[in-house]
Design a protein around this motif. Sequence first.
Motif, PDB file in Angstrom:
ATOM      1  N   ASP A 133     -10.307  -9.655   2.593  1.00  0.00           N
ATOM      2  CA  ASP A 133      -9.025  -9.573   3.294  1.00  0.00           C
ATOM      3  C   ASP A 133      -8.520  -8.135   3.201  1.00  0.00           C
ATOM      4  O   ASP A 133      -7.519  -7.846   2.545  1.00  0.00           O
ATOM      5  CB  ASP A 133      -8.019 -10.552   2.673  1.00  0.00           C
ATOM      6  CG  ASP A 133      -6.743 -10.624   3.500  1.00  0.00           C
ATOM      7  OD1 ASP A 133      -6.741 -10.156   4.659  1.00  0.00           O
ATOM      8  OD2 ASP A 133      -5.739 -11.156   2.978  1.00  0.00           O
ATOM      9  N   THR A 136      -1.547 -10.354  -3.568  1.00  0.00           N
ATOM     10  CA  THR A 136      -0.723 -11.269  -4.367  1.00  0.00           C
ATOM     11  C   THR A 136      -1.559 -12.342  -5.070  1.00  0.00           C
ATOM     12  O   THR A 136      -1.020 -13.199  -5.761  1.00  0.00           O
ATOM     13  CB  THR A 136       0.283 -12.008  -3.473  1.00  0.00           C
ATOM     14  OG1 THR A 136      -0.468 -12.795  -2.530  1.00  0.00           O
ATOM     15  CG2 THR A 136       1.184 -11.054  -2.713  1.00  0.00           C
ATOM     16  N   ASP A 190      -8.113  -5.593  -7.044  1.00  0.00           N
ATOM     17  CA  ASP A 190      -7.389  -4.837  -6.021  1.00  0.00           C
ATOM     18  C   ASP A 190      -7.330  -3.385  -6.478  1.00  0.00           C
ATOM     19  O   ASP A 190      -7.432  -3.096  -7.676  1.00  0.00           O
ATOM     20  CB  ASP A 190      -5.959  -5.395  -5.869  1.00  0.00           C
ATOM     21  CG  ASP A 190      -5.318  -5.004  -4.544  1.00  0.00           C
ATOM     22  OD1 ASP A 190      -5.336  -5.820  -3.610  1.00  0.00           O
ATOM     23  OD2 ASP A 190      -4.799  -3.866  -4.447  1.00  0.00           O
ATOM     24  N   SER A 200      -6.445   4.202   0.866  1.00  0.00           N
ATOM     25  CA  SER A 200      -7.650   3.436   1.154  1.00  0.00           C
ATOM     26  C   SER A 200      -8.335   3.841   2.463  1.00  0.00           C
ATOM     27  O   SER A 200      -7.675   4.031   3.486  1.00  0.00           O
ATOM     28  CB  SER A 200      -7.241   1.961   1.249  1.00  0.00           C
ATOM     29  OG  SER A 200      -8.322   1.183   1.641  1.00  0.00           O
ATOM     30  N   TYR A 257       4.813  -9.735   1.145  1.00  0.00           N
ATOM     31  CA  TYR A 257       3.706  -8.780   1.068  1.00  0.00           C
ATOM     32  C   TYR A 257       2.969  -8.746   2.402  1.00  0.00           C
ATOM     33  O   TYR A 257       2.613  -9.800   2.949  1.00  0.00           O
ATOM     34  CB  TYR A 257       2.735  -9.226  -0.042  1.00  0.00           C
ATOM     35  CG  TYR A 257       1.771  -8.155  -0.491  1.00  0.00           C
ATOM     36  CD1 TYR A 257       2.232  -6.959  -1.028  1.00  0.00           C
ATOM     37  CD2 TYR A 257       0.402  -8.336  -0.381  1.00  0.00           C
ATOM     38  CE1 TYR A 257       1.341  -5.971  -1.443  1.00  0.00           C
ATOM     39  CE2 TYR A 257      -0.496  -7.355  -0.801  1.00  0.00           C
ATOM     40  CZ  TYR A 257      -0.008  -6.179  -1.331  1.00  0.00           C
ATOM     41  OH  TYR A 257      -0.878  -5.210  -1.750  1.00  0.00           O
ATOM     42  N   SER A 276      -2.995 -14.808  -3.667  1.00  0.00           N
ATOM     43  CA  SER A 276      -2.756 -16.149  -3.108  1.00  0.00           C
ATOM     44  C   SER A 276      -4.072 -16.873  -2.789  1.00  0.00           C
ATOM     45  O   SER A 276      -4.220 -18.062  -3.086  1.00  0.00           O
ATOM     46  CB  SER A 276      -1.884 -16.066  -1.853  1.00  0.00           C
ATOM     47  OG  SER A 276      -2.596 -15.452  -0.801  1.00  0.00           O
TER      48      SER A 276
END
Length: 355
Positions: free
Chosen positions: A225, A35, A53, A268, A3, A37
């Motif tokens: 992020d 993801t 998200d 986005s 990703y 993470s």
Amino acid sequence: MRYIGNKTRLLDFIGTVLARRGIRGGHAVDPFTGTASVACELKRRRFSVTASDIMEYGYTFARAYVQVTTPPESPALAHALGLRDGRLETIVAHLNALPPEPGFIHEHYTPAGGAGRTHARMYFTPANGARIDAVRTRLETWRSRHWIDDDAYHSLVASLIEAADRVANTTGVYAAFVKTWQANALRALELRAPTLIPGAGCTSARGDALDTVRDAGDFDLLYLDPPYNARQYAGYYHIPELIAQGWFGAPVETRGKTGLLRDADKRSDWSRSRRCEAAFEELVATARCRHIVMSYNAEGIIPESTIERVLRRHGRSRSYRRYRLAYRRYRSDADGERRRYRADSVEEYLYCVSR
Ligand SMILES: C[S@@+](CC[C@H](N)C(=O)[O-])C[C@H]1O[C@@H](n2cnc3c(N)ncnc32)[C@H](O)[C@@H]1O
């Protein structure tokens, strides 16, 4: 999964910076979770995490890996199918043994489908495409019959997205497929049951980062992020998105050589050079949190001077600091059988401010 911007390799760096700034526990919000993470790492570090998200698959991962804190059990499914028990491991073994059933993915993303199309789409082998169809259709049916709850459903969909990614005939993103079969694509699709991280008070959502932050009220840590370049995730990950949302309601239209979906609502501002700075400032001004930690790439479209100015303006100016990690990255610079890999040194930054 593979990703763009996946921070799995940077978790130690993020953890070190959090510790150095004395940020320990509390409510953390990760509104660009991808993801999940980092959200998982924050959960491991005992934060209660809100992960969201704009993409449906991001929500699927957030729900499966962050919000779910105890292993889902599906006794009704076990009863209906005569399974030994209703644990995810048992269900995954059942799904892995299903025979292929050609359906939507087989039709649109393998060379066996699409009669009359000029280009055969080689994202999956016909056998794997039909396996994805069989599993995804089962999950929808089981959920509609209330044989599995939403936690089990999202855990299994997440497992399918990751399994499909392992056998996808791509170089990591779905913007193109490779024109010959790669070794990974020839392996049989195999789901794995997710490993759960214990935690408490974690939640997930799908939506725009600004809405997530506004809805969070007062909280401790905002981890940002965002995308850092003009690549729209909706166009680069349309197949994981399709597997996450399914194709069981209104007809789904696929277009072009790569079978893109309609995605206007998922494009986005953070990937638009004229809008990203305003989006960033509005988000920071809206957040009611004690600490902001933002990952951003040195090649990003928001200038570093803007990041510094905005964070200093909306935080305690003297607490502002930029932390830097340099590492080597390998990436392919051409699709197809003659792929070359180029090693380059990348700098990843964490911009921090406290209030
Ligand atoms: C750099 S990636 C995040 C990677 C993530 N930290 C990880 O480790 O996988 C950026 C994410 O932001 C999401 N995104 C883009 N624009 C968004 C928006 N306006 N609101 C919420 N999420 C957005 C993308 O879908 C993508 O998953």
